[in-house]
Design an enzyme around this catalytic site. Structure first.
Site, PDB file in Angstrom:
ATOM      1  N   GLY A  23      57.746  23.835  33.834  1.00 16.06           N
ATOM      2  CA  GLY A  23      58.225  24.449  35.066  1.00 16.06           C
ATOM      3  C   GLY A  23      57.458  24.052  36.312  1.00 16.06           C
ATOM      4  CE1 TYR A 157      57.764  37.835  37.528  1.00 13.77           C
ATOM      5  CE2 TYR A 157      59.057  38.380  39.472  1.00 13.77           C
ATOM      6  CZ  TYR A 157      58.404  37.444  38.691  1.00 13.77           C
ATOM      7  OH  TYR A 157      58.379  36.124  39.081  1.00 13.77           O
ATOM      8  CB  THR A 192      61.072  27.903  35.546  1.00 13.97           C
ATOM      9  OG1 THR A 192      61.201  29.335  35.613  1.00 13.97           O
ATOM     10  CG2 THR A 192      60.871  27.327  36.942  1.00 13.97           C
TER      11      THR A 192
END
Length: 260
Positions: A23, A157, A192
């Site tokens: 990524g 997150y 990614t």
């Protein structure tokens, strides 16, 4: 006259890229090497790090593969002992659990925080010390647009990404007098392994593409320009920054284009 052509030249510099196995980390390692840096390609997956290093060397660059686990302070310290203090540190790894906040378990909360926030902390604490003692260095860590804007399922997150920014800003203030620069990069949606779940859902993927002003997702290599900039003398007066590379995601209001 100032040599403007040399501003992005990283010849003679060393760069530790954590998460270099895939990524954004892989692209960052390749990009820094292309501008002359000797790259330590580090990843918890040692084989992936080796593949990245091999690719760099095949293209004429300098790279060494390293196994590094951001969840383990001893692993981070061992790498520091082995390579010394790099001129540039780039931290890219993150993990996400897409669930409503009220459904997140303690274990899931800890897993997200331990890598995204505490893992970044372990890196900057270890390598920031050496940079401060030397009197130079550039620390670059990846945050996210989720540090500013959120959606359902992104609560923990987003908290880690916002926390990363504030931690780096404090670090920038603390290390500025020592000549060390510290900045955060905030990508939008990038293809990614972390976003594979979204790519597998055409409606979800398309909705995200339409949200950005450019109308598409980013590729990992499109983050490299900002990484090289922040690593180089071109950004010699840039620290404490929150650098958006989001295709205009946070600039536009909503997902509806009014009839004009």
């Amino acid at each position: 006259m100032f040599d403007y052509r040399s501003m992005f030249d990283l010849t003679g510099k060393t760069a530790l890229v954590v998460g270099a196995g895939s990524g954004i980390g892989e692209a960052s390692a390749q990009g820094l090497a292309a501008f002359g840096a000797e790259v330590y390609a580090a990843d918890v997956n040692a084989e992936a790090a080796e593949a990245t290093a091999d690719g760099i060397m095949e293209n004429g660059g300098k790279a060494i593969a390293i196994g590094l686990d951001m969840l383990d302070s001893k692993s981070v310290a061992a790498v520091a002992e082995g390579i010394g203090t790099p001129d540039v540190l780039v931290s890219t790894p993150s993990v996400n659990v897409r669930k409503p906040v009220l459904e997140i378990t303690d274990e899931e909360f800890d897993r997200i925080v331990d890598l995204n926030l505490k893992g970044t902390f372990r890196l900057v604490r270890q390598f920031g010390r050496g940079m401060a003692e030397r009197g130079s260095g550039s620390i670059i860590a990846f945050s996210s647009i989720r540090a500013q804007v959120v959606e359902p399922g992104q609560g923990v997150y987003a908290a880690t990404k916002s926390g990363t920014v504030q931690m780096l800003r404090a670090l920038a203030a603390e290390l500025g007098p020592s000549g060390v620069r510290v900045n955060a990069i905030a990508p939008g949606v990038v293809e990614t392994p972390l976003t594979a779940q979204i790519k597998d859902s055409p409606d979800w993927y398309g909705s995200y593409a339409e949200k950005s002003i450019l109308g598409r997702w980013a590729q990992p290599h499109e983050m490299v320009g900002m990484v090289v900039y922040l690593a180089s003398e071109a950004a010699s007066y840039v620290t404490g920054g929150f650098m958006l590379v989001d295709g205009g995601w946070t600039a536009a209001d909503g997902r509806f284009t009014p009839p004009l």
